[in-house]
Design a protein around this motif. Structure first.
Motif, mmCIF file in Angstrom:
data_model
loop_
_atom_site.group_PDB
_atom_site.id
_atom_site.type_symbol
_atom_site.label_atom_id
_atom_site.label_comp_id
_atom_site.label_asym_id
_atom_site.label_seq_id
_atom_site.Cartn_x
_atom_site.Cartn_y
_atom_site.Cartn_z
ATOM 1 N N ASP A 179 42.426 26.398 36.541
ATOM 2 C CA ASP A 179 41.944 26.987 37.968
ATOM 3 C C ASP A 179 40.497 27.617 37.710
ATOM 4 O O ASP A 179 39.961 27.597 36.517
ATOM 5 N N THR A 180 40.084 27.872 38.741
ATOM 6 C CA THR A 180 38.662 28.592 38.710
ATOM 7 C C THR A 180 38.973 30.008 38.023
ATOM 8 O O THR A 180 39.877 30.495 38.091
ATOM 9 N N PRO A 181 37.888 30.562 37.105
ATOM 10 C CA PRO A 181 38.153 31.706 36.625
ATOM 11 C C PRO A 181 38.031 33.162 37.230
ATOM 12 O O PRO A 181 37.606 32.945 38.391
ATOM 13 N N GLY A 182 38.640 33.912 36.721
ATOM 14 C CA GLY A 182 38.827 35.193 37.423
ATOM 15 C C GLY A 182 37.420 35.990 37.553
ATOM 16 O O GLY A 182 36.442 35.308 36.977
ATOM 17 N N ALA A 183 37.428 37.337 37.917
ATOM 18 C CA ALA A 183 36.134 38.127 38.161
ATOM 19 C C ALA A 183 35.666 38.590 36.678
ATOM 20 O O ALA A 183 36.466 38.995 35.911
ATOM 21 N N PRO A 184 34.405 38.445 36.613
ATOM 22 C CA PRO A 184 33.848 38.933 35.357
ATOM 23 C C PRO A 184 34.235 40.508 35.272
ATOM 24 O O PRO A 184 34.343 41.319 36.440
ATOM 25 N N GLN A 185 33.997 41.259 34.343
ATOM 26 C CA GLN A 185 34.825 42.410 34.121
ATOM 27 C C GLN A 185 33.327 43.537 33.542
ATOM 28 O O GLN A 185 32.524 42.914 33.167
ATOM 29 N N ASP A 186 33.628 44.603 34.040
ATOM 30 C CA ASP A 186 32.576 45.956 33.720
ATOM 31 C C ASP A 186 31.322 45.513 33.991
ATOM 32 O O ASP A 186 30.421 45.621 33.256
ATOM 33 N N LEU A 187 30.901 45.277 35.454
ATOM 34 C CA LEU A 187 29.696 44.944 35.903
ATOM 35 C C LEU A 187 28.999 46.186 35.770
ATOM 36 O O LEU A 187 29.195 47.307 36.583
ATOM 37 N N LYS A 188 27.677 46.517 35.319
ATOM 38 C CA LYS A 188 27.042 47.775 34.993
ATOM 39 C C LYS A 188 25.516 47.560 35.500
ATOM 40 O O LYS A 188 24.795 46.529 35.095
ATOM 41 N N ILE A 189 24.767 48.500 35.886
ATOM 42 C CA ILE A 189 23.413 48.811 36.056
ATOM 43 C C ILE A 189 22.861 49.101 34.709
ATOM 44 O O ILE A 189 23.027 50.361 34.303
ATOM 45 N N THR B 270 18.196 45.416 36.194
ATOM 46 C CA THR B 270 18.768 44.647 35.085
ATOM 47 C C THR B 270 20.525 44.763 35.029
ATOM 48 O O THR B 270 20.687 46.099 34.901
ATOM 49 N N LEU B 271 21.168 43.879 35.070
ATOM 50 C CA LEU B 271 22.551 43.834 35.199
ATOM 51 C C LEU B 271 23.340 43.328 33.938
ATOM 52 O O LEU B 271 22.585 42.492 33.148
ATOM 53 N N THR B 272 24.197 44.040 33.563
ATOM 54 C CA THR B 272 25.311 43.471 32.582
ATOM 55 C C THR B 272 26.710 43.295 32.879
ATOM 56 O O THR B 272 27.077 44.264 33.625
ATOM 57 N N TRP B 273 27.446 42.406 32.015
ATOM 58 C CA TRP B 273 28.754 42.387 32.511
ATOM 59 C C TRP B 273 29.432 41.715 31.194
ATOM 60 O O TRP B 273 28.802 41.278 30.353
ATOM 61 N N ASP B 274 30.985 41.852 31.402
ATOM 62 C CA ASP B 274 31.619 41.178 30.286
ATOM 63 C C ASP B 274 32.266 39.999 30.891
ATOM 64 O O ASP B 274 32.512 39.698 32.187
ATOM 65 N N PRO B 275 32.791 38.769 30.041
ATOM 66 C CA PRO B 275 33.550 37.673 30.724
ATOM 67 C C PRO B 275 34.700 37.976 31.266
ATOM 68 O O PRO B 275 35.185 39.220 31.010
ATOM 69 N N PRO B 276 35.265 37.180 32.078
ATOM 70 C CA PRO B 276 36.373 37.330 32.859
ATOM 71 C C PRO B 276 37.610 37.289 31.866
ATOM 72 O O PRO B 276 37.577 36.635 31.098
ATOM 73 N N LEU B 277 38.586 38.265 32.118
ATOM 74 C CA LEU B 277 39.949 37.984 31.324
ATOM 75 C C LEU B 277 40.666 36.811 31.321
ATOM 76 O O LEU B 277 41.013 36.418 30.832
ATOM 77 N N ILE B 278 40.693 35.983 32.599
ATOM 78 C CA ILE B 278 41.091 34.777 32.815
ATOM 79 C C ILE B 278 40.104 33.881 32.941
ATOM 80 O O ILE B 278 39.383 33.831 33.680
ATOM 81 N N ASP B 279 39.960 32.730 31.935
ATOM 82 C CA ASP B 279 38.950 31.652 32.021
ATOM 83 C C ASP B 279 39.510 30.424 32.954
ATOM 84 O O ASP B 279 38.649 29.618 32.975
ATOM 85 N N GLY B 280 40.682 30.470 33.596
ATOM 86 C CA GLY B 280 41.151 29.344 34.325
ATOM 87 C C GLY B 280 41.398 28.125 33.558
ATOM 88 O O GLY B 280 41.433 27.063 33.949
ATOM 89 N N GLY B 281 41.630 28.221 31.983
ATOM 90 C CA GLY B 281 42.200 27.183 31.372
ATOM 91 C C GLY B 281 41.045 26.473 30.753
ATOM 92 O O GLY B 281 41.116 25.482 30.399
ATOM 93 N N TYR C 15 36.297 23.679 36.878
ATOM 94 C CA TYR C 15 37.300 23.742 37.961
ATOM 95 C C TYR C 15 36.765 24.303 39.437
ATOM 96 O O TYR C 15 37.359 24.191 40.389
ATOM 97 N N GLY C 16 35.400 25.146 39.144
ATOM 98 C CA GLY C 16 34.760 25.351 40.188
ATOM 99 C C GLY C 16 34.240 27.023 39.852
ATOM 100 O O GLY C 16 34.408 27.485 38.764
ATOM 101 N N ILE C 17 33.905 27.657 41.017
ATOM 102 C CA ILE C 17 33.581 29.032 40.976
ATOM 103 C C ILE C 17 34.502 30.135 41.087
ATOM 104 O O ILE C 17 35.297 29.820 42.115
ATOM 105 N N GLY C 18 34.471 31.180 40.439
ATOM 106 C CA GLY C 18 35.785 32.041 40.361
ATOM 107 C C GLY C 18 35.395 33.162 41.320
ATOM 108 O O GLY C 18 34.692 33.209 42.046
ATOM 109 N N LEU C 19 36.460 34.251 41.009
ATOM 110 C CA LEU C 19 36.176 35.465 41.980
ATOM 111 C C LEU C 19 34.898 36.227 41.678
ATOM 112 O O LEU C 19 34.583 36.243 40.344
#
Length: 1032
Positions: free
Chosen positions: A904-914, A923-934, A985-989
């Protein structure tokens, strides 16, 4: 066709009713030649040809080889190319390369002949050569030497050939290594010999060493030897030796005492003493040991061992009495007279000629004797002695004498007396006879018929032995063609005009009181063969042929039997013809003697056989029968070659032959019968004399299938038990009785009873398993199973043991197949079905959960005693993960897991910060999604919107990092930001900043501040900007 070969791959042929077109594209020199076209129809056949010449560079020259090789040059020779390319060869190009290199260098580019001498080569180096032909169209293909050619020549001969030693039958040769090996390793040396008076050199041996012992030479014959060095280029020039006469070299005896320290031996009592002293001298000296002037008496403890070159004194476990002085004496026949025969009244002496004759011929010898101990030297001969041997007679028995010899030459000069002989006691001396023959008589003496052969032998022994010649155990007598010469110590047998029968083993026997000796001379006369070894037997006689056999002749005439001649002769021409046969062996010398047979009558020795035994049918079906019978009582004297089987239908009159091919077995399968008809059979035997009378007729047999009751079912076994039932299973019977199995019956009985009860329906079961119900809990039962067919019920098969009706307690088991052990991949929006077989008794409880223990809310779970099924419809990315299955009953529990990956498409990225804010960027930073959609995250999409608007605008659609600087932004405005991950598989949350972010930066610091006024509750400050700060 091209020549005699049909055209194939490269030719394109187009044929019509009026023409034929042959096209060969990109032709080359190999397409030249004669092309033949053949036309053929019903009216006849016509052929024509076209000669084609392709103008091209020439083909490779042929037959390239090295004609002459020396140490610094090689001459090559070759033949012209078979294909000249349609133009005359103008010249040849010759190239060379060393075998250790890959590139060729040109020797000449304008060779006009088919040979070339290539000089200035490095000696010992190996070269490859190639030759190319050239015509007006260019340079052709090369031909190359298949193997490298070494620049080498025959080596130089050895500097000398030295005679190292001579005996009466051998010469020892030695030579130095050749100074020059010709550029190639010397592989050996060839030794040849030439007799005096002969022009022919005889090959002796080829050796690798630098010395050789030439054996089996003729005594007193003069030889010249030569040696040649050999390498890969050939032989060197020969190096000859000096002429040498083959005879025993005479040298005085000598001892080599260098191995003894001060000529003394010291040993402790009980030690073993071994004194080995080399002995020199020729002929081989006789060695005598004495202790304190007395002849050493040999015992098992003290003995003397004699070898070819030494004498060895052995004293085992020495004692004090073994101490003393031991004298050793060696003597041979050089330099003084030696007694060769001693008896009680005479002594026969032998001596050698003086080495120097004074310049004149030796005319005689004088023998002198002296009585011991105090006698004077007296002349012992009364006439002139010309030979070097003389018998002194008239001596006294048991008296001791010494003898010496003087020589006289033609000038009348008399030599000094020789050294006196050893002390000789006159008594009969017995020496066992010995026979000495030339080396050629140790092998078979071969000669042709009509030649003369002579057998010579020398004999020794005391007293002179008696000589006897025998052949095949019979004494030989002197005849006109056989002559025997006898002397005291020599003999000769001469046979003239030899025939085949003169060949064989001739035995010479020499005997005296000391014993006897014999030597066998094997003589082979090359002649026609003798008669074949009989009898000439005639076997397997018929009216047309017979077999004749014989043995090879005992005497093949000295040559291999090439073939035999067999002849026959009729003895009469009556009704029965009689023959006499004869055989002659043939070798290369002619036809041998005749071996003849007894008269033989040409009649058949056999008659037709007796009838076979009465046939019977062992197996019958609706259209075949197997008929068997026994051997006839008699085969008539000839082996049975065929049986003829006939049948007759009960409703018919004619006998019909069943087998069309030769039949030698005692049974036959008759096919093609009519179902329901009855048949009888008879059999006839056949041998070389003919066909027997028919056997007795068999009974009538009906053509129909035969059926029997089936055998017992196979592998009866218990599958399951409960408190009121037992489930059993079995296999089909191995033997169905020839009829289809119609069902199975099951009987049960209590163990202590013999009465059986049928528990299956009367018609039987079609299946091979059955559950017996209505049983008593914890009761044991005997169970048996029957199979039945159209003929009835077969034998029973008993279930092993006595099964008990009881509940089985089985711990839970989960059976995950190979697919479930892997990761289950499923696309989003599809339905997930996980089917897992389970076991256990009582039926286990089933529980499905996620890895963290939480329940599965959207799942539909179906469970039975044998399986559980998990169904999740419309799966999405949040359904990925590990699903735990736990089953439990009173016997235990079992847990297993299944990994599910939802594509599936991935989940939302984690821990979006300024991370950083300026007046025109964020300048933004974030972590990869916990669910990459396989699927692996390909990139991120960054978007922004002003707080006064609702729509987002894309800032970056292909961000490959987990940070991004958003610019340019309007200073003082508030913005919202969000980030979305994208996979295949597409764009995630999205993940969004919870609050708006104002684009600004910190103000500049104020200017200089001055203090204007201070009251009890206020302070007045002044800078570039006026403001009041109140403090309370």
């Amino acid at each position: 066709m091209k020549g005699d070969v049909p055209l194939k791959l490269r030719a394109n042929i187009e044929n019509t009713e009026s023409f034929s077109l042959l096209i060969i594209t990109e032709c080359n020199r190999y397409d030249a030649g004669k092309y033949t076209m053949t036309l053929e129809n019903a009216a006849g056949k016509k052929s024509g040809f076209v000669n084609v010449k392709v103008l091209d560079s020439p083909g490779p020259p042929s037959n390239l080889k090295a004609r002459d090789v020396t140490k610094d040059s090689i001459t090559l020779q070759w033949d012209m190319p078979l294909i000249d390319g349609g133009s005359r060869i103008t010249n040849y190009i010759v190239e060379k390369r060393e075998s250790t290199r890959k590139a060729y260098s040109t020797i000449t580019t304008n060779c006009q002949k088919c040979s070339l001498r290539i000089p200035n080569l490095a000696e010992g180096c190996e070269y490859y050569f190639r030759v190319l032909a050239e015509n007006e169209f260019g340079i052709g293909e090369p031909v190359e030497t298949a193997e490298p050619i070494r620049a080498t020549e025959a080596p130089s001969p050895p500097e000398s050939l030295n005679i190292m030693d001579i005996t009466k039958t051998t010469v020892s040769l030695a030579w130095p290594k050749s100074e020059h090996d010709g550029g190639s390793k010397i592989t050996g040396y060839v030794i040849e010999a030439q007799k005096r008076g002969s022009t022919q050199w005889t090959h002796i041996a080829t050796v690798k060493a630098l010395d050789y012992l030439v054996k089996n030479l003729n005594e007193n014959e003069e030889y010249v030897f030569q040696v040649m060095a050999v390498n890969s280029a050939g032989r060197s020039d020969p190096r000859e030796s000096r002429p040498v006469v083959v005879k025993e070299q005479l040298t005085l005896p000598e001892f080599d005492l260098r191995g003894l320290y001060h000529k003394s031996v010291i040993a402790k009592a009980g030690d073993n003493i071994k004194v080995e002293i080399p002995v020199l001298g020729r002929p081989k000296p006789t060695v005598t040991w004495r202790k304190e002037k007395h002849l050493l008496k040999e015992t098992q403890r003290v003995n003397v061992e004699r070898t070819a070159n030494a004498t060895i004194l052995n004293i085992n476990e020495c004692i004090r009495s073994d101490s003393g002085k031991y004298d050793i004496t060696a003597k041979n026949i050089v330099g003084k007279p030696v007694a060769i025969n001693i008896n009680r009244h005479s002594v026969t002496l032998q001596w050698t000629k003086p080495e120097y004759n004074g310049g004149f011929k030796i005319t005689g010898y004088t023998v002198e004797k002296r009585d011991l101990p105090n006698g004077r030297w007296l002349k012992a001969n009364f006439g002139n002695i010309l030979e070097t041997e003389f018998t002194v007679s008239g001596l006294t028995e048991n008296a001791e004498y010494e003898f010496r010899i003087t020589a006289r030459n033609a000038a009348g000069a008399v030599s000094q007396p020789s050294e006196p002989s050893d002390v000789i006691t006159c008594r009969d001396d017995i020496e066992e006879p010995r026979i000495m023959v030339d080396a050629k008589f140790k092998d078979v003496v071969i000669l042709k018929a009509g030649d003369t052969f002579r057998l010579d032998a020398d004999v020794s022994g005391r007293p002179p032995p008696t000589l006897t010649w025998t052949k095949e155990g019979k004494d030989l007598e002197v005849t006109g063609k056989l002559e025997i010469k006898l002397a005291d110590f020599s003999t000769a047998l001469i046979n003239k005009d030899s025939l085949r029968k003169d060949g064989g083993a001739y035995t010479l026997m020499a005997s005296n009181p000391g014993g006897f000796a014999k030597h066998i001379f094997n003589v082979k006369v090359l002649d026609r063969p003798g008669p074949c070894e009989g009898p000439l037997s005639v076997a397997d006689v018929t009216s047309e042929k017979c077999v004749i056999s014989w043995l090879p002749p005992l005497d093949d005439g000295g040559a291999k039997i090439d073939h035999y001649i067999v002849e026959k002769r009729e003895t009469s021409r009556l009704a029965w013809t009689s023959y006499i046969f004869r055989v002659m062996a043939v070798n290369k010398y002619g036809v041998g003697e005749i071996l003849e047979s007894e008269p033989t009558l040409a009649v058949n020795p056999y008659v037709p056989p007796d009838p076979p035994k009465t046939p019977e049918v062992t197996t019958a079906t609706k259209d075949t029968m197997i008929v068997c019978w026994g051997h006839p009582e008699s085969d008539g004297g000839s082996p049975i070659t065929n049986y003829i089987v006939e049948r007759r239908d009960r409703s018919g009159l004619r006998w019909v032959k069943c087998n069309k091919r030769i039949l030698t077995d005692l049974r036959y399968k008759v096919s093609g019968l009519t179902e329901g008809h009855e048949y009888e059979y008879r059999v006839m035997a056949e041998n070389a004399a003919g066909i027997s009378k028919p056997s007795s007729c068999s009974p009538f047999y009906k053509a129909c299938d035969t059926a029997f009751k089936p055998g017992p079912p196979g592998n009866p076994r218990v599958l399951d038990t409960t408190k009121s039932s037992i489930t059993i299973a079995w296999n089909k019977p191995v033997y169905d009785g020839g009829s289809e199995i119609t069902g199975y019956l099951v009987d049960i009985s209590l163990p202590e009873e013999d009465e059986w009860k049928v528990v299956t329906p009367p018609a039987g079961l079609k299946a091979t398993s059955y559950t017996i119900t209505g049983l008593k809990e914890n009761q044991e039962y005997k169970i048996q199973i029957y199979a039945q067919n159209a003929e009835g019920v077969g034998d029973p098969a008993l279930v092993p043991g006595t099964p008990k009706a009881e509940e089985r307690m089985l711990p839970p088991e989960i059976e995950l197949d190979a697919e479930l052990r892997k990761v289950i991949c499923i696309r989003a929006c599809c339905t997930l079905r996980v089917f897992v077989p389970i076991k256990g008794r009582p039926a286990p409880e089933v529980k499905w959960s996620r890895e963290n223990g939480e329940n599965i809310e959207r799942a539909n779970i179906e469970s039975t005693s044998s399986y559980t099924l998990l169904i999740i419809e419309n799966v999405n990315r949040f359904d990925s993960g590990k699903y735990m299955l736990t089953i439990e009953n009173s016997s235990g529990s079992k847990t297993a897991f299944v990994n599910v990956r939802v594509l599936d498409t991935p989940g939302a990225p984690q821990d979006l910060k300024i991370k950083e804010i300026t007046k025109e960027s964020v300048t933004l930073t974030w972590d990869p999604p916990l669910i990459d959609g396989g699927s692996k995250i390909k990139n991120y999409i960054v978007e922004k919107r002003e707080s006064t608007r609702k729509a987002y605008a894309t800032v970056a659609a292909n961000c490959h990092k987990t940070s991004w600087k958003v610019d340019p932004l309007q200073e003082g405005c508030n913005y919202y930001f969000r980030v979305l991950a994208e996979n295949e598989y597409g764009i995630g949350l999205p993940v969004e900043t919870p609050e708006s972010v104002k684009v600004s930066e910190r103000p500049l610091p104020p200017g200089k501040i001055n203090l204007d006024d201070v009251t009890r509750n206020s302070v007045s400050l002044r800078s570039e900007y006026q403001f009041r700060i109140a403090a309370e």
